[in-house]
Scaffold this motif. Structure first.
Motif, short mmCIF file in Angstrom:
data_model
loop_
_atom_site.label_atom_id
_atom_site.label_comp_id
_atom_site.label_asym_id
_atom_site.label_seq_id
_atom_site.Cartn_x
_atom_site.Cartn_y
_atom_site.Cartn_z
N ALA A 58 -1.48 -19.65 42.60
CA ALA A 58 -1.73 -20.53 41.46
C ALA A 58 -1.45 -19.81 40.16
O ALA A 58 -1.67 -18.60 40.05
N SER A 118 -0.72 -25.95 34.83
CA SER A 118 -1.01 -25.28 36.09
C SER A 118 0.05 -25.55 37.14
O SER A 118 0.70 -26.61 37.14
N THR A 177 -7.70 -25.54 42.59
CA THR A 177 -7.53 -25.86 41.18
C THR A 177 -7.76 -24.61 40.35
O THR A 177 -8.81 -23.97 40.47
N GLN A 218 -10.93 -22.77 41.85
CA GLN A 218 -11.76 -23.61 42.70
C GLN A 218 -11.01 -23.89 43.99
O GLN A 218 -9.91 -24.43 43.96
N ARG A 255 -15.66 -20.92 44.56
CA ARG A 255 -15.04 -20.79 43.25
C ARG A 255 -14.97 -19.31 42.87
O ARG A 255 -16.00 -18.63 42.79
N TYR A 270 1.04 -24.56 41.51
CA TYR A 270 0.44 -24.16 42.77
C TYR A 270 1.49 -23.94 43.85
O TYR A 270 2.52 -24.62 43.88
N SER A 301 -8.18 -23.00 36.54
CA SER A 301 -8.58 -23.39 35.20
C SER A 301 -8.92 -22.15 34.40
O SER A 301 -9.07 -21.06 34.96
N LYS A 334 -1.65 -26.60 47.38
CA LYS A 334 -1.57 -27.76 46.50
C LYS A 334 -2.45 -28.89 47.02
O LYS A 334 -2.42 -29.22 48.20
#
Length: 123
Positions: A49, A57, A68, A81, A19, A59, A70, A64
């Protein structure tokens, strides 16, 4: 002074996870779209991203389903992430900010950049 500082990179084996974090200062974070780029030696820089100020969001096809993005506006931080990592994910990852609230993976631009954090995926 606008500053973006990435952290969280490192060495991970294929299939592992990391992350990344990007801490922003000097800007009204909640008014910016944020994105992550990556660049590896011999490769072109790739936008992987994007997250808008409203939390939508987007990608790149290459990540994809595995990555992720955020954001935590109260902490002025954006995260990436990364799961199911592959050797081809190896790159320096850069956080970037776009002044525009509404943007997509196709239209995102980096108005401000961080210094990058190295991600190496190798067994």
């Amino acid at each position: 002074q606008v500053q973006l500082v990435e952290s969280g990179g490192g060495l991970v084996q294929p299939g592992g996870s990391l992350r990344l974090s990007c801490a922003a200062s000097g800007l009204t974070f909640g008014s910016y779209a944020m994105g992550w780029y990556r660049q590896a030696p011999g490769k072109e820089r790739e936008l992987v991203a994007v997250i808008t100020s409203g939390g939508n969001s987007y990608y790149a096809d290459s990540v994809k389903g595995r990555f992720t993005i955020s954001r935590g506006n109260a902490k002025n931080t954006v995260y990436l992430q990364m799961n199911s990592l592959k050797p081809e994910d190896t790159a320096v990852y850069y956080c970037a900010a776009d002044r525009r609230r509404l943007t997509t993976i196709a239209t995102f631009r980096g108005d401000y950049w961080g210094q990058g954090t190295q991600v190496t995926v190798s067994s």
